[in-house]
Design an enzyme around this catalytic site. Structure first.
Site, PDB file in Angstrom:
ATOM      1  N   LYS A  97      99.592  44.947 -40.602  1.00 45.57           N
ATOM      2  CA  LYS A  97     100.541  45.968 -40.179  1.00 45.57           C
ATOM      3  C   LYS A  97     101.877  45.331 -39.818  1.00 45.57           C
ATOM      4  O   LYS A  97     101.934  44.273 -39.183  1.00 45.57           O
ATOM      5  CB  LYS A  97      99.986  46.738 -38.980  1.00 45.57           C
ATOM      6  N   GLU A 131      97.976  60.532 -31.694  1.00 46.07           N
ATOM      7  CA  GLU A 131      97.815  59.093 -31.453  1.00 46.07           C
ATOM      8  C   GLU A 131      98.099  58.817 -29.984  1.00 46.07           C
ATOM      9  O   GLU A 131      99.053  59.357 -29.421  1.00 46.07           O
ATOM     10  CB  GLU A 131      98.798  58.245 -32.279  1.00 46.07           C
ATOM     11  N   GLU A 136      94.780  45.722 -37.029  1.00 50.75           N
ATOM     12  CA  GLU A 136      95.140  45.679 -38.449  1.00 50.75           C
ATOM     13  C   GLU A 136      96.094  44.507 -38.679  1.00 50.75           C
ATOM     14  O   GLU A 136      97.271  44.556 -38.335  1.00 50.75           O
ATOM     15  CB  GLU A 136      95.786  47.005 -38.862  1.00 50.75           C
ATOM     16  N   GLU A 170     101.810  45.865 -32.394  1.00 50.66           N
ATOM     17  CA  GLU A 170     101.485  46.843 -33.432  1.00 50.66           C
ATOM     18  C   GLU A 170     100.182  46.498 -34.148  1.00 50.66           C
ATOM     19  O   GLU A 170      99.497  47.384 -34.660  1.00 50.66           O
ATOM     20  CB  GLU A 170     102.618  46.936 -34.454  1.00 50.66           C
TER      21      GLU A 170
END
Length: 461
Positions: A322, A265, A319, A328
């Protein structure tokens, strides 16, 4: 175009082993959102991009089915809360594999299983490090029993928090409390030829230390460089983070063993909390554009300049469900509705014919599956192999290749992948469109998008 006839038919149709490929780009595909496109749409569109590897965070059957016969490699995951069960017995690991993975192979190219995610840095006392190691070993035994251990590799992604210190890179070591566990993990990785996976984020290092870390250095673009006491010069923080992991591995006695490092990542958020001023679309575009360039460069790091690093960009989508701070939820290249958060070029010239605008939102050119199917060269296949395939198709293979000669309708672009795609498709159509007629030692890709462009028309049944 010279015809060399280097590769006989048996070699093309019966692969003897893996060939090197041009470095491409991996991406993380998270699904913690309630407004995301369908997996089928995602899979179809990614086939028209430079993305050739996708990492997911579970074994979502809809995703695995959607990516079947896509030519894109998949890394699946064992969720942290399933590690203990898989570690309990080999039969538990066998049951998990039989239910989650076996139904989708070989049509879906699953090449890795990530056991847990940052498992050793969760801070949860119930996460037993020994269970992580045992789960990895149990799954590897399953692969061995099925003859899949060379195709599918087992690893576990770590955060940079497993290090006691990351600077200077040459002096980095693992946290003292984790050394026994890391020694066992590294032994497993070395024995099985599996990569060490690390989630590396210069963004967080800069966010937490903005007065001591240069923004340009974190954004992969400081040409002046940061100097390590052993003489290494780092022009970006990601290289320094990778080499810090490399030094920590060597400190446990594994420097002489071949353990490939994979950046599982890395990314930059486009939005954050009020205090996260560096989380912006411009910075995210800069970081991820440079990250993609790095992933495709075939270059290593100052300590190992010839060891290319596989990189998985984080992430495909924002997202909205999340947990954590705003940043994030905003690492994606795309919003949940399919619109681009900012413009990063993922287009691929040879994936499905002419270069196309990639996107999920309104106005995007979506590849729709139809009754016709074609065969083209994988965009990242080794050029020497593709040249050999072209020579075979236009020679012993019996394909009429006049269209890819100079003055032919398909001569431009004058590149081997483009010419080979035309010839491979003609051979594929001639022989009944069987899947094995588009293998060509792993260099062929079946596509449902017509590769024809301009006056260059690809044959079809």
């Amino acid at each position: 175009m010279a015809l060399v006839y280097l590769i006989p038919l048996l070699l093309l149709l019966h692969p003897l082993g893996p060939f090197p490929t041009v470095s491409a780009v991996g991406i993380n595909y998270g699904t913690l959102g309630n407004n995301l496109p369908s997996p089928k749409t995602v899979a179809q569109l990614l086939q028209s991009t430079i993305i050739d590897k996708v990492k997911i965070y579970d074994t979502n059957p809809q995703i695995l089915q959607a990516f079947s016969n896509s030519g894109i490699d998949i890394i699946v995951a064992v969720e942290n809360n399933h590690v203990a069960n898989i570690s309990s017995t080999k039969s538990a690991a066998e049951d998990w594999f039989s239910a989650r993975i076996a139904p989708f192979i070989p049509a879906t190219s699953i090449v890795g299983i990530a056991v847990g995610n940052e498992y050793l840095a969760t801070g949860d006392d119930s996460m037993d490090p020994n269970a992580l190691i045992q789960a990895m070993q149990n799954l590897h035994e399953v692969l061995l029993s099925r003859g899949l251990d060379r195709k599918i590799k087992i690893s576990t992604p770590h955060s940079m928090a497993v290090l006691a210190t990351s600077f200077p890179p040459s002096a980095s070591t693992f946290a003292t409390t984790l050394m026994p566990t890391m020694t066992s993990i590294l032994t497993f990785l070395a024995d099985t030829g599996s990569p060490f996976m690390v989630n590396a984020y210069p963004y967080f290092a800069y966010r937490d230390n903005p007065t001591t870390v240069s923004l340009e250095y974190a954004l992969l673009g400081n040409s002046s460089g940061v100097h390590d006491p052993k003489g290494y010069v780092y022009t970006n923080m990601l290289d320094a983070q990778i080499d810090a992991i490399r030094s920590a591995i060597a400190s446990l006695g594994f420097g002489g063993r071949s353990i490939h490092i994979m950046v599982s990542e890395s990314g930059w958020p486009s939005k954050g909390e009020p205090g996260e001023t560096s989380a912006s679309p411009d910075n995210a575009k800069t970081y991820n554009t440079r990250l993609i360039t790095k992933a495709q460069s075939n270059k290593g790091t100052p300590m190992k300049p010839n060891d290319k690093i596989d990189i998985f960009l984080f992430a495909l989508f924002n997202e909205n469900k999340k947990e954590g701070g705003a940043s994030e939820r905003n690492f994606g290249l795309f919003n949940g509705d399919g619109s681009k958060v900012y413009d990063v070029d993922l287009s691929c010239e040879f994936c499905s014919g002419s270069k196309m605008e990639f996107g999920f939102g309104p106005g995007s050119k979506v590849v729709q599956r139809g009754p016709s199917v074609w065969c083209v060269a994988k965009p990242h296949a080794d050029e020497k192999l593709v040249q050999g395939v072209l020579d075979f198709c236009c020679g012993p293979g019996g394909v009429d290749c006049r269209e890819v000669y100079e003055n032919g309708a398909c001569f431009g672009p004058n590149k081997v992948h483009a010419h080979a795609s035309y010839a491979m498709n003609a051979y594929y159509q001639m022989h009944g469109r069987n899947y094995w007629n588009c293998d060509f030692k792993g260099s062929g890709l079946v596509t449902f998008s017509d590769p024809s462009y301009g006056s260059c028309k690809y044959s079809q049944q």
